[in-house]
Design an enzyme around this catalytic site. Structure first.
Site, PDB file in Angstrom:
ATOM      1  N   LYS A 112       8.351  13.668  -0.957  1.00  0.00           N
ATOM      2  CA  LYS A 112       7.763  14.050   0.380  1.00  0.00           C
ATOM      3  C   LYS A 112       6.767  15.135   0.259  1.00  0.00           C
ATOM      4  CE  LYS A 112      10.534  16.571   3.350  1.00  0.00           C
ATOM      5  NZ  LYS A 112       9.593  17.810   3.561  1.00  0.00           N
ATOM      6  N   GLU A 114       3.958  17.770   2.615  1.00  0.00           N
ATOM      7  CA  GLU A 114       3.516  18.152   3.875  1.00  0.00           C
ATOM      8  C   GLU A 114       2.205  17.905   4.169  1.00  0.00           C
ATOM      9  OE1 GLU A 114       5.035  21.921   4.273  1.00  0.00           O
ATOM     10  OE2 GLU A 114       7.146  21.856   4.048  1.00  0.00           O
ATOM     11  N   GLU A 181       8.894  17.632  12.160  1.00  0.00           N
ATOM     12  CA  GLU A 181       9.470  18.670  12.336  1.00  0.00           C
ATOM     13  C   GLU A 181       9.119  19.625  13.702  1.00  0.00           C
ATOM     14  OE1 GLU A 181      10.485  21.047   8.950  1.00  0.00           O
ATOM     15  OE2 GLU A 181      11.078  22.590   9.771  1.00  0.00           O
TER      16      GLU A 181
END
Ligand code: KIV
Length: 277
Positions: A112, A114, A181
């Site tokens: 993962k 960002e 998020e």
């Protein structure tokens, strides 16, 4: 059985919610797997909840690797995603080398990272090389200071539109899952409706295709602060302090170890040991 990327995609199509929880070591991984959680994330949040850093920024690829290996040993049957730490994917070459290590040495099923449109070229490079990628937009902790701190993202029209654009760009680049998020539930709803890939929310409302939280947060093991979106299901930190205090008190009072924790010798050996003197 370990879920496949295809099965995770099907869960969205059949409206089955996807659960994801972080884990950072062998015992936490075992518990998460035993509880039947769909996917495990070795999050770089480990920098804060396990290693005691002030943010996720100092976390290194070696630390992520070390913890990923332990989690994999504890959860052989669970789909495992590992975070790429800050600056480990600053260029495509760096990303390929580091993601490759997390998969080959660490045993992760996917990585993962960002960012939105700014990381599309990295997502493309990884997916072309055969490395499954999870995107992460909204509040991105590695660059939180640029975003004005740990605050809700996408609250005005232009930033909400940017999040939707970022989501589409990541899907197009090949991401198979997207973490959303800290954003208004309406923005997360729009993204989840428009995208074919599943979305996993954290502080993004109920309409995401799944939810993720941090292991230490739901169990009450991290008491420095607690964000609004966290639900605490137990207070194990306080239970741990009580248990440790009991041990300490029993040592002081000579109540521990008791007979059942103590080894002895048979009468015959005792006799030989002391009797012949
Ligand atoms: O590092 C982490 O644990 C995360 C999740 C909370 C999404 O990125």
């Amino acid at each position: 059985m370990r879920k496949t990327i295809l099965e995770l995609g099907k869960m969205k199509q059949t409206s089955e919610k996807i659960s994801m929880l972080t884990a950072y070591d062998y015992p936490s991984a075992r518990w998460v797997e035993e509880a039947g959680v769909d996917t495990i994330l070795v999050g770089d949040s480990l920098g804060m909840v396990v290693l005691g850093y002030d943010s996720t920024v100092p976390v290194t690829i070696e630390e992520m690797l070390h913890h990923t290996k332990a989690v994999r040993r504890g959860a052989m049957q669970t789909f495992l995603i590992t975070d790429m730490p800050f600056m480990s994917y600053a260029t495509s070459d760096l990303a390929l080398m580091n993601a490759g290590r997390l998969i080959k040495e660490g045993g992760a099923d996917a990585v993962k990272l960002e960012g939105g449109q700014n990381v599309v070229h990295i997502v493309q490079a990884l997916t072309r090389a055969g490395i499954p990628v999870v995107g992460h937009i909204g509040l991105t902790p590695q660059t939180a200071s640029q975003l004005g701190g740990y605050i809700v993202q996408g609250r005005d029209l232009s930033s909400a539109k940017q999040l939707v654009k970022d989501a589409h760009a990541l899907e197009l680049a090949g991401a198979f899952l997207l973490v959303l998020e800290l954003m208004p539930k309406q923005v997360a709803h729009q993204i989840s409706t428009e995208l074919k890939i599943p979305t996993i929310g954290i502080g993004a409302g109920l309409d995401c295709d799944g939810q993720v939280l941090v292991f230490h947060d739901i169990l009450g093991l991290f008491e420095r602060f607690q964000p609004k979106f966290v639900k605490q299901y137990a207070q194990l930190g306080q239970d741990a302090v009580q248990a440790i205090k009991s041990f300490h008190d029993e040592v002081k009072l000579s109540h521990f170890p008791a007979t059942e924790h103590t080894f002895g010798l048979s009468d015959e050996v005792i006799q030989k040991l002391y009797g012949d003197k």
